[in-house]
Design an enzyme around this catalytic site. Structure first.
Site, PDB file in Angstrom:
ATOM      1  N   LYS A  73       0.787  -1.153  -0.037  1.00  0.00           N
ATOM      2  CA  LYS A  73       0.238  -0.061  -0.007  1.00  0.00           C
ATOM      3  C   LYS A  73       0.914   1.349  -0.021  1.00  0.00           C
ATOM      4  CE  LYS A  73      -3.986  -2.041   2.083  1.00  0.00           C
ATOM      5  NZ  LYS A  73      -5.108  -1.831   3.622  1.00  0.00           N
ATOM      6  N   HIS A  92      -7.102 -13.537   2.571  1.00  0.00           N
ATOM      7  CA  HIS A  92      -6.658 -12.870   3.943  1.00  0.00           C
ATOM      8  C   HIS A  92      -6.413 -13.632   5.052  1.00  0.00           C
ATOM      9  CE1 HIS A  92      -5.404  -8.538   3.924  1.00  0.00           C
ATOM     10  NE2 HIS A  92      -5.739  -8.370   5.411  1.00  0.00           N
ATOM     11  N   HIS A 106       2.771  -3.310   7.305  1.00  0.00           N
ATOM     12  CA  HIS A 106       1.893  -2.283   8.047  1.00  0.00           C
ATOM     13  C   HIS A 106       2.767  -1.051   8.415  1.00  0.00           C
ATOM     14  CE1 HIS A 106      -0.767  -5.844   9.563  1.00  0.00           C
ATOM     15  NE2 HIS A 106      -1.297  -5.501   8.683  1.00  0.00           N
ATOM     16  N   TYR A 138      -2.850  -9.356  16.077  1.00  0.00           N
ATOM     17  CA  TYR A 138      -2.644 -10.955  16.196  1.00  0.00           C
ATOM     18  C   TYR A 138      -1.830 -11.359  17.517  1.00  0.00           C
ATOM     19  CZ  TYR A 138      -2.938 -10.095  11.218  1.00  0.00           C
ATOM     20  OH  TYR A 138      -3.503  -9.715   9.955  1.00  0.00           O
TER      21      TYR A 138
END
Length: 295
Positions: A170, A241, A267, A276
């Site tokens: 991203k 995902h 991230h 997580y």
């Protein structure tokens, strides 16, 4: 200039300057398109928009959407109105003090190690298609990629000798991610016995090809992974995902540090990765309750 024209200009700038994915741009377009219809239906214009108008819109959204979807709309409106302030269309941002709906954070679904093994073994490695599908699943789990990163992976970005790949995440941020031995072997098998048979015409730069020799699509891979989930007898809802979630959770369970997992996932904020750690704790509690003589 009306709201629709400003929305078009905003989306074009988001795509060109921020390098956002088509998926993100389409989400902005859908949310702002709905917002524009609401404004038109009530005779509201951008220049006279107030926080009360926005609160009324959120109430309207809340009648048919989840908290998460409403929060996404709020985020899109905030960014759009901030853009309008910069361009002098409105004097202030009425969404600045808008409250996001409170949401209970949902823990991601993950597979057990046994379920991962069954899923990765499901493709038939005797056919070019099976070799491709096994390689895709192995790479997805070994590197924790997003599905968009997997299907856009180019052959020259995979270093089988070094055991890693380069991917563009991203915000057009590149990262290096290690590949395990099994993923490397699966990709080698696909390159030798699968990809040459799938290739049609000029050589495509993309690693994973569909049956027509073009790039595998998101929808095509979603169908495949669901098919193999059913074939493996897995009752959970399988999506690309879910394998990414499983990758992260299994690393942390195995002792990996949070910062390393954050880097591998791509991230921007470590708080996104911290979900997580909650998954790992919940799994440990479940194991304790199932196996301890006095749970």
């Amino acid at each position: 200039m009306d709201a629709e024209q400003w929305i078009d200009r905003f989306l074009m700038q988001m795509e060109l300057e921020r390098g956002l994915s088509n998926h993100t741009i389409q989400a902005y377009a859908r949310d702002l398109g709905r917002f524009n219809l609401y404004l038109r239906g009530r005779g509201l214009d951008l220049g006279g928009l107030t926080q009360d108008d926005l609160n009324a819109y959120l109430v309207d959204l809340g009648r048919g959407l989840s908290f998460r979807s409403v929060a996404r709309h709020v985020s899109a409106i905030r960014v759009f109105l901030k853009y309008l302030v910069r361009h002098g269309v409105i004097s202030g941002n009425p969404a600045r003090l808008l409250d996001l709906p409170k949401m209970r954070r949902k823990l991601p679904e993950i597979l057990s190690l046994d379920e991962v093994d069954k899923l990765l073994a499901a493709p038939d490695g005797r056919s070019p298609k099976g070799l491709r599908d096994r390689a895709m699943l192995e790479v997805l789990y070994a590197a924790g990629l997003r599905v968009s990163e997997l299907i856009q992976l180019r052959t020259f970005l995979v270093d089988l000798e070094g055991g890693f790949l380069r991917t563009m995440g991203k915000g057009s941020k590149e990262r290096l991610v290690p590949l395990g031995v099994r993923a490397v072997e699966a990709v080698r098998g696909y390159l030798q016995g699968g990809r040459p048979s799938l290739r049609k015409g000029p050589n495509s730069p993309y690693l994973f090809l569909n049956m027509r020799g073009g790039r595998m699509s998101r929808q095509g891979f979603w169908k495949l992974i669901k098919q193999y989930g059913r074939q493996a007898g897995i009752k959970k809802e399988i999506t690309p995902h879910v394998l990414r979630h499983s990758f992260a959770s299994h690393l942390l369970e195995g002792g990996a540090d949070l910062r390393s997992v954050q880097i591998m996932l791509g991230h921007a904020d470590i708080s996104t990765t911290q979900i997580y750690t909650h998954v790992t704790r919940e799994r440990l509690k479940a194991v304790h309750e199932k196996h301890h003589p006095r749970p």
